[in-house]
Design a protein around this motif. Structure first.
Motif, short mmCIF file in Angstrom:
data_model
loop_
_atom_site.label_atom_id
_atom_site.label_comp_id
_atom_site.label_asym_id
_atom_site.label_seq_id
_atom_site.Cartn_x
_atom_site.Cartn_y
_atom_site.Cartn_z
N CYS A 1 0.85 -1.19 0.00
CA CYS A 1 0.00 0.00 0.00
C CYS A 1 0.88 1.24 0.00
O CYS A 1 1.99 1.22 0.52
CB CYS A 1 -0.87 -0.03 1.25
SG CYS A 1 -1.97 1.38 1.45
N ARG A 2 0.35 2.32 -0.53
CA ARG A 2 1.10 3.58 -0.49
C ARG A 2 1.42 3.99 0.95
O ARG A 2 2.44 4.61 1.22
CB ARG A 2 0.33 4.69 -1.21
CG ARG A 2 1.05 6.02 -1.26
CD ARG A 2 0.30 7.06 -2.05
NE ARG A 2 0.35 6.83 -3.48
CZ ARG A 2 1.39 7.14 -4.26
NH1 ARG A 2 2.46 7.69 -3.74
NH2 ARG A 2 1.35 6.88 -5.54
N THR A 3 0.54 3.60 1.88
CA THR A 3 0.80 3.88 3.29
C THR A 3 2.13 3.27 3.73
O THR A 3 2.86 3.87 4.53
CB THR A 3 -0.36 3.33 4.15
OG1 THR A 3 -1.55 4.03 3.79
CG2 THR A 3 -0.10 3.50 5.63
N ASP A 4 2.45 2.10 3.22
CA ASP A 4 3.73 1.46 3.59
C ASP A 4 4.90 2.35 3.18
O ASP A 4 5.92 2.42 3.86
CB ASP A 4 3.86 0.09 2.92
CG ASP A 4 2.71 -0.85 3.30
OD1 ASP A 4 2.09 -0.62 4.35
OD2 ASP A 4 2.44 -1.80 2.54
N LEU A 5 4.71 3.03 2.06
CA LEU A 5 5.74 3.96 1.58
C LEU A 5 5.83 5.17 2.52
O LEU A 5 6.93 5.61 2.88
CB LEU A 5 5.35 4.39 0.16
CG LEU A 5 6.37 5.04 -0.73
CD1 LEU A 5 7.60 4.16 -0.87
CD2 LEU A 5 5.75 5.29 -2.11
N HIS A 6 4.67 5.68 2.95
CA HIS A 6 4.68 6.82 3.88
C HIS A 6 5.35 6.42 5.21
O HIS A 6 6.00 7.25 5.84
CB HIS A 6 3.26 7.32 4.14
CG HIS A 6 2.57 7.92 2.95
ND1 HIS A 6 3.17 8.86 2.14
CD2 HIS A 6 1.35 7.71 2.42
CE1 HIS A 6 2.33 9.22 1.18
NE2 HIS A 6 1.22 8.52 1.32
N ILE A 7 5.16 5.18 5.62
CA ILE A 7 5.80 4.71 6.85
C ILE A 7 7.31 4.62 6.65
O ILE A 7 8.10 5.15 7.44
CB ILE A 7 5.23 3.33 7.29
CG1 ILE A 7 3.75 3.45 7.66
CG2 ILE A 7 6.04 2.76 8.46
CD1 ILE A 7 3.04 2.11 7.82
N ALA A 8 7.72 3.98 5.56
CA ALA A 8 9.16 3.81 5.31
C ALA A 8 9.85 5.16 5.13
O ALA A 8 11.02 5.32 5.50
CB ALA A 8 9.36 2.94 4.07
N ASP B 1 8.30 1.01 -7.19
CA ASP B 1 7.38 1.11 -8.34
C ASP B 1 6.14 1.93 -7.98
O ASP B 1 5.63 2.68 -8.82
CB ASP B 1 6.99 -0.30 -8.84
CG ASP B 1 8.13 -0.97 -9.61
OD1 ASP B 1 9.12 -0.28 -9.93
OD2 ASP B 1 8.02 -2.18 -9.89
N ILE B 2 5.66 1.81 -6.74
CA ILE B 2 4.53 2.65 -6.32
C ILE B 2 4.97 4.10 -6.28
O ILE B 2 4.29 5.00 -6.79
CB ILE B 2 4.01 2.21 -4.93
CG1 ILE B 2 3.34 0.84 -5.02
CG2 ILE B 2 3.03 3.25 -4.37
CD1 ILE B 2 2.87 0.29 -3.69
N ARG B 3 6.15 4.34 -5.71
CA ARG B 3 6.66 5.72 -5.60
C ARG B 3 6.72 6.39 -6.96
O ARG B 3 6.38 7.55 -7.11
CB ARG B 3 8.05 5.69 -4.97
CG ARG B 3 8.65 7.09 -4.75
CD ARG B 3 10.12 7.05 -4.39
NE ARG B 3 10.43 6.26 -3.21
CZ ARG B 3 10.20 6.63 -1.96
NH1 ARG B 3 9.66 7.79 -1.71
NH2 ARG B 3 10.51 5.82 -0.95
N HIS B 4 7.14 5.64 -7.98
CA HIS B 4 7.34 6.24 -9.28
C HIS B 4 6.17 6.03 -10.25
O HIS B 4 6.31 6.23 -11.45
CB HIS B 4 8.66 5.71 -9.89
CG HIS B 4 9.85 6.15 -9.10
ND1 HIS B 4 10.60 5.27 -8.34
CD2 HIS B 4 10.38 7.37 -8.90
CE1 HIS B 4 11.56 5.96 -7.72
NE2 HIS B 4 11.45 7.22 -8.04
#
Ligand SMILES: [Zn+2]
Ligand SMILES: [Zn+2]
Length: 330
Positions: free
Chosen positions: A39-46, A314-317
């Motif tokens: 999930c994009r949330t995982d990216l916000h956490i990382a 890949d989600i980030r970009h």
């Protein structure tokens, strides 16, 4: 021992580790993880944008697994049952929000893959009361995105109210699922993407959108509701300007860049701007059977567990069509 991808420090890549298999505590089930949505949330956490994760942390809150053991006094599921574990992992059941059917806002809520270890691992434990039974024969990797992207999209759609014309700003994991539900409910869906993203616009049309184009296109106006999935605050005045009187803008993300100031006249005429936070178990009890009956089809990009960093990148970009999923079970 089990393999897991672990966030040891924010703004650092996840690292592959061998961890001791977790022990189910009272009321918990031990699960063999089959798939976990990214999930994009995982990216916000990382990235440290959500500021208080448990560390080290096993992220992941769209878990599809099979019960392999019950902890003390857990008896809701049997060995072999397929269950889903969402973001909402535990609530106190006693605060003002829990007592008024708003457990998504619980003052002491604990979240899967944030306050507690999640599903980027071969095994995990979860409170049985917060798991969803997952009957049916939809493949594990395709079910996983329903557990956050689908659920948050559903909650956003519900809170968007009623009407005829719905705008979806950002057409990623959540929008590609809820587009199908909205079209089935009779909405004319307008999918707004980055300018020139023809592949995503084509996907949106294939999934039931009546129109797909770039943010700012005057075709997508006079909307009764708009849901903003992209984490970009400048979409908020953009979406307000596209609303008909009485319409609602719902911000579906957990994190968003700052919203630029805007003139009152674009909110005037009873337009509403609101956010959606987390989910309740009732959302899941409503949405999961609905997803089966529509039926919602998930477009996935699957990755092995060890490639979790690549999935996040890949989600980030913006390189994921549909939902990124870690395929974990054998
Ligand atoms: Zn999520
Ligand atoms: Zn509570």
């Amino acid at each position: 021992m089990m393999r897991a991808m672990v966030l040891e420090a924010v703004r650092e890549p996840l690292v592959e580790r061998e961890l001791p298999e977790p022990e189910p505590a009272k009321g918990q089930v031990l699960l063999e993880v089959a798939a976990c949505g990214v999930c994009r949330t995982d990216l916000h956490i990382a990235d440290g944008e959500l500021t208080e994760p448990k560390l080290p942390l096993v992220p992941g809150h769209q878990i599809v697994g099979r019960v392999i053991a019950n902890g003390p006094s857990a008896d809701r599921f049997s060995e072999g049952d397929r269950v889903g574990v969402p973001w909402l992992g535990w609530t106190d059941g006693t605060c003002r929000y829990c007592r008024s059917e708003r457990e998504n806002l619980c003052e002491h809520a604990r979240f899967t893959g944030y306050d507690m270890d999640g599903g980027y691992a071969e095994r995990t434990v979860a409170d049985e009361r917060f798991c969803f039974p997952l009957p049916g024969d939809m493949p594990d990797e395709h079910v996983a995105p329903l557990l956050c992207a689908g659920l948050i999209g559903y909650r956003s759609l519900r809170l968007a109210g009623r009407g005829e014309r719905l705008g979806l700003y950002g057409f990623g994991s959540s929008a590609h699922l809820i587009c199908q539900v909205a079209a089935a409910q009779g909405w004319s869906v307008f999918a707004l993407t980055r300018e020139g993203d023809a592949v995503t616009q084509e996907l949106a049309r294939r999934l039931g959108a009546e129109w797909a184009g770039a943010v700012g296109d005057p075709e997508a106006s006079n909307l009764d509701a708009a849901i903003i999935f992209a984490p970009a605050g400048d979409l908020v005045p953009e979406a307000l300007r596209a609303l008909a009187p009485g319409g609602t803008v719902v911000c579906a993300g957990i994190h968003m860049s700052d919203i630029p100031s805007f003139p009152y006249e674009i909110l005037w005429h009873e337009r509403t701007l609101r956010s959606v936070a987390n989910l309740t178990r009732l959302d899941g009890d409503e949405f999961l059977p609905l997803a089966q009956s529509v039926p919602v089809r998930t477009e996935i990009q699957a990755y092995p567990l060890a490639d979790a960093n690549r999935a996040l990148g890949d989600i980030r970009h913006g390189r994921v069509r549909g939902s990124a999923v870690l395929a974990i079970g054998g």
